[in-house]
Scaffold this active site. Sequence first.
Site, PDB file in Angstrom:
ATOM      1  N   CYS A   2       0.935  -1.181   0.381  1.00  0.00           N
ATOM      2  CA  CYS A   2      -0.090   0.000   0.197  1.00  0.00           C
ATOM      3  C   CYS A   2       0.629   1.621   0.140  1.00  0.00           C
ATOM      4  CB  CYS A   2      -1.060  -0.419   1.578  1.00  0.00           C
ATOM      5  SG  CYS A   2      -2.517   1.356   0.986  1.00  0.00           S
ATOM      6  N   CYS A   3       2.002   1.355   0.636  1.00  0.00           N
ATOM      7  CA  CYS A   3       2.505   2.813   0.784  1.00  0.00           C
ATOM      8  C   CYS A   3       3.485   2.800   0.073  1.00  0.00           C
ATOM      9  CB  CYS A   3       3.725   2.496   1.769  1.00  0.00           C
ATOM     10  SG  CYS A   3       3.619   2.498   3.731  1.00  0.00           S
ATOM     11  N   CYS A  20      -1.433   8.223   6.701  1.00  0.00           N
ATOM     12  CA  CYS A  20      -2.713   8.021   7.241  1.00  0.00           C
ATOM     13  C   CYS A  20      -3.698   7.530   7.819  1.00  0.00           C
ATOM     14  CB  CYS A  20      -2.079   6.867   6.178  1.00  0.00           C
ATOM     15  SG  CYS A  20      -1.250   6.987   3.528  1.00  0.00           S
ATOM     16  N   CYS A  59      -3.617   3.577   8.855  1.00  0.00           N
ATOM     17  CA  CYS A  59      -1.828   3.002   9.935  1.00  0.00           C
ATOM     18  C   CYS A  59      -1.462   4.484  11.348  1.00  0.00           C
ATOM     19  CB  CYS A  59      -1.000   3.054   9.137  1.00  0.00           C
ATOM     20  SG  CYS A  59      -1.156   1.742   7.879  1.00  0.00           S
ATOM     21  N   CYS A 116       7.644   3.856   5.557  1.00  0.00           N
ATOM     22  CA  CYS A 116       7.199   3.200   4.748  1.00  0.00           C
ATOM     23  C   CYS A 116       7.342   3.365   4.078  1.00  0.00           C
ATOM     24  CB  CYS A 116       6.426   4.871   4.273  1.00  0.00           C
ATOM     25  SG  CYS A 116       7.105   6.188   3.588  1.00  0.00           S
TER      26      CYS A 116
END
Length: 244
Positions: A122-123, A203, A206, A226
């Site tokens: 995702c990062c 975000c 998280c 990240c």
Amino acid sequence: MAYDQIEGSAAGLAARLDAELREAHPLTVLRAAHERFGARLALVSSFGAESAVLLHLASQVSPGIPILFLDTGMLFGQTLDYRRTLAARLGLSDVRDLRPAFADLAIQDPKADLWRTSVDDCCHIRKVLPLDRALAGFDGWITGRKRFHGGDRLSLPVVEVADGKVKFNPLANWTKVELDAYATEHDLPAHPLVAQGYASIGCWPCTQPSDDGRAGRWAGQEKTECGIHVARAPGVAPNVGGDI
């Protein structure tokens, strides 16, 4: 010039600059960076809990320095509001919102829930790839990292090399006390979530409230970065495509 030659050349320059600036005031570091790279220098900011100090310092060197802001699509609404408010307050005239590529999201995260199964991936598509693309137009960049954050940042140099570019960490030497004192002296507005117990803000999926530095980021996991500050293997160029 081959990528490894570029990396080697940048590494030599970074080593020389770090020797000159390792004890310098952050404003001196920023001025040296700007004098060296001019329009080929960018500052990467999350507009998070500690961002105002570095942005204020940079505005004194050049309010037109490009500010790269990673708008992941997963940020708190308060962060987006703060980005607009702080940029206007400091007179920052070139804030660039970096967003993940539509194709990356459509293929890798169509339901916007990749963070549930792989925070690293995702990062990667929401932060690493957009920043790689943006930094392709620059030779040097500035971060707000500090040694007091702990972890891999304990040995953070003031100037280093990353992926063939010279990377400046002007606040590396500063303590939390010095950071807070500067913010108070210049009456810098705090991120709205700081008052709600968030010491570090990323975000929303998280990030949790925590008064212990970055402990609220990816809480309960081994992850502490990240990915945009994670070193790549020597000779491996940045991935500016859409693949993970």
